[in-house]
Write a protein that holds these residues in place. Structure first.
Motif, PDB file in Angstrom:
ATOM      1  N   UNK A 144       0.830  -1.201   0.000  1.00 57.26           N
ATOM      2  CA  UNK A 144       0.000   0.000   0.000  1.00 57.26           C
ATOM      3  C   UNK A 144       0.868   1.257   0.000  1.00 57.26           C
ATOM      4  N   UNK A 145       0.388   2.276  -0.706  1.00 55.69           N
ATOM      5  CA  UNK A 145       1.036   3.576  -0.670  1.00 55.69           C
ATOM      6  C   UNK A 145       0.533   4.345   0.549  1.00 55.69           C
ATOM      7  N   UNK A 146       1.197   5.438   0.860  1.00 54.83           N
ATOM      8  CA  UNK A 146       0.775   6.257   1.976  1.00 54.83           C
ATOM      9  C   UNK A 146       1.857   6.365   3.034  1.00 54.83           C
ATOM     10  N   UNK A 147       1.820   7.460   3.783  1.00 54.76           N
ATOM     11  CA  UNK A 147       2.787   7.636   4.860  1.00 54.76           C
ATOM     12  C   UNK A 147       2.382   6.790   6.061  1.00 54.76           C
ATOM     13  N   UNK A 148       3.358   6.481   6.894  1.00 56.67           N
ATOM     14  CA  UNK A 148       3.054   5.807   8.152  1.00 56.67           C
ATOM     15  C   UNK A 148       2.228   6.759   9.022  1.00 56.67           C
ATOM     16  N   UNK A 149       1.322   6.224   9.841  1.00 58.26           N
ATOM     17  CA  UNK A 149       0.523   7.097  10.712  1.00 58.26           C
ATOM     18  C   UNK A 149       1.365   8.083  11.518  1.00 58.26           C
ATOM     19  N   UNK A 150       2.551   7.645  11.935  1.00 57.62           N
ATOM     20  CA  UNK A 150       3.414   8.519  12.743  1.00 57.62           C
ATOM     21  C   UNK A 150       3.989   9.683  11.942  1.00 57.62           C
ATOM     22  N   UNK A 151       3.882   9.608  10.600  1.00 59.35           N
ATOM     23  CA  UNK A 151       4.465  10.640   9.737  1.00 59.35           C
ATOM     24  C   UNK A 151       3.420  11.566   9.123  1.00 59.35           C
ATOM     25  N   UNK A 152       2.143  11.310   9.379  1.00 59.97           N
ATOM     26  CA  UNK A 152       1.110  12.084   8.686  1.00 59.97           C
ATOM     27  C   UNK A 152       1.089  13.544   9.127  1.00 59.97           C
ATOM     28  N   UNK A 153       1.408  13.795  10.397  1.00 59.19           N
ATOM     29  CA  UNK A 153       1.418  15.179  10.880  1.00 59.19           C
ATOM     30  C   UNK A 153       2.474  15.991  10.147  1.00 59.19           C
ATOM     31  N   UNK A 154       3.658  15.427   9.988  1.00 58.21           N
ATOM     32  CA  UNK A 154       4.742  16.146   9.313  1.00 58.21           C
ATOM     33  C   UNK A 154       4.400  16.462   7.872  1.00 58.21           C
ATOM     34  N   UNK A 155       3.766  15.512   7.172  1.00 59.91           N
ATOM     35  CA  UNK A 155       3.413  15.761   5.772  1.00 59.91           C
ATOM     36  C   UNK A 155       2.295  16.791   5.664  1.00 59.91           C
ATOM     37  N   UNK A 156       1.314  16.694   6.538  1.00 57.27           N
ATOM     38  CA  UNK A 156       0.230  17.686   6.534  1.00 57.27           C
ATOM     39  C   UNK A 156       0.780  19.080   6.820  1.00 57.27           C
ATOM     40  N   UNK A 157       1.707  19.157   7.765  1.00 59.29           N
ATOM     41  CA  UNK A 157       2.320  20.446   8.110  1.00 59.29           C
ATOM     42  C   UNK A 157       3.116  20.994   6.925  1.00 59.29           C
ATOM     43  N   UNK A 158       3.821  20.104   6.225  1.00 59.26           N
ATOM     44  CA  UNK A 158       4.587  20.526   5.047  1.00 59.26           C
ATOM     45  C   UNK A 158       3.671  21.140   3.994  1.00 59.26           C
ATOM     46  N   UNK A 159       2.553  20.472   3.718  1.00 57.93           N
ATOM     47  CA  UNK A 159       1.607  20.994   2.720  1.00 57.93           C
ATOM     48  C   UNK A 159       1.082  22.364   3.152  1.00 57.93           C
ATOM     49  N   UNK A 160       0.708  22.486   4.402  1.00 57.85           N
ATOM     50  CA  UNK A 160       0.138  23.752   4.888  1.00 57.85           C
ATOM     51  C   UNK A 160       1.149  24.896   4.892  1.00 57.85           C
ATOM     52  N   UNK A 161       2.400  24.584   5.254  1.00 58.82           N
ATOM     53  CA  UNK A 161       3.390  25.644   5.448  1.00 58.82           C
ATOM     54  C   UNK A 161       4.244  25.925   4.220  1.00 58.82           C
TER      55      UNK A 161
END
Length: 246
Positions: A144-161
């Protein structure tokens, strides 16, 4: 009304049934119908079949493959809200955005690289910010594709910032095909949303959860999903080309 129903094709009738079931699940979840969106996933289906569903009043469609989406989109009305829900490769970003001017959302942003490519391409086109979801691998399957649950905050923050041409809208997951751990997958995504909202200062209703497909969309809605991706229940089994024998 009876005459209209008699004239409806199978996909339109199936859509009506799905929307009724969605409505019941939404009611059980304590929300209003406008808080849950149905994406009709039309992978491998011809434009004529999509048109039947469109003519029945549906406007939200999803595709898994870039080429299939850019082939279909120009043949259908511009008021369709297209969701791209498959794995997106960097070299396909410009092709997708150029080929589908009415692309509404990419649900499958799974790393910073693809987010950056999308951000640059949207900026170069000068179009309105593109809505995106961060895809989370809630099942832990290597396929499956997708970030690990522990990494989702960092990716979401990257998109927002760091991606001004993208609009972070929430999280997406694809559960296990045998549905053995579906509730756990849904709980994991809901927990990820809580973490993302806490970190980014968002209200949970500002952060979509795209989870649930044909076999489990009602449970997904009851567990908080706001976007369900329904293919075979509306369109029937997928139709892959038969391999030619030598």
């Amino acid at each position: 009304m009876a005459a209209t129903s008699a004239m409806e094709g199978i996909p339109a009738t199936a859509l009506r049934s799905v929307l009724h079931r969605v409505g019941q699940a939404v009611e059980r979840s304590g929300r209003s119908p406008d808080q849950v969106k149905v994406v009709a996933v039309s992978k491998t289906k011809p434009v004529s079949v999509l048109r039947e569903v469109y003519d029945a009043g549906h406007r939200c469609f999803g595709e898994n493959y870039v080429q299939e989406l850019i082939d279909k989109a120009p043949q259908l009305p511009e008021d369709i809200e297209w969701h791209f829900i498959g794995n997106l490769q960097s070299n396909k970003v410009k092709v997708l955005l150029n080929g589908v001017p009415n692309l509404y959302m990419v649900e499958s942003v799974d790393d910073q690289k693809i987010a950056n490519h999308l951000d640059r391409a949207v900026g170069n086109l000068g179009r309105t910010p593109l809505k995106v979801l961060v895809q989370v691998n809630t099942s832990g399957e290597t396929s499956k594709f997708g970030v690990e649950p522990s990494e989702c905050v960092d990716l979401a923050k990257h998109v927002c910032q760091n991606c001004p041409n993208l609009e972070f809208c929430g999280l997406m997951t694809i559960g296990m095909l045998d549905y053995t751990s579906t509730p756990e997958n849904f709980k994991t995504l809901a927990n990820c949303r809580s973490e993302v909202c806490r970190t980014l200062g968002l209200k949970e209703e500002q952060c979509e959860l795209s989870m649930g497909m044909s076999s489990d969309f009602e449970l997904a809605i009851e567990m908080g999903s706001s976007i369900v991706r329904i293919g075979s229940t509306i369109f029937g089994a997928r139709e892959y080309p038969k391999k030619q024998s030598n």
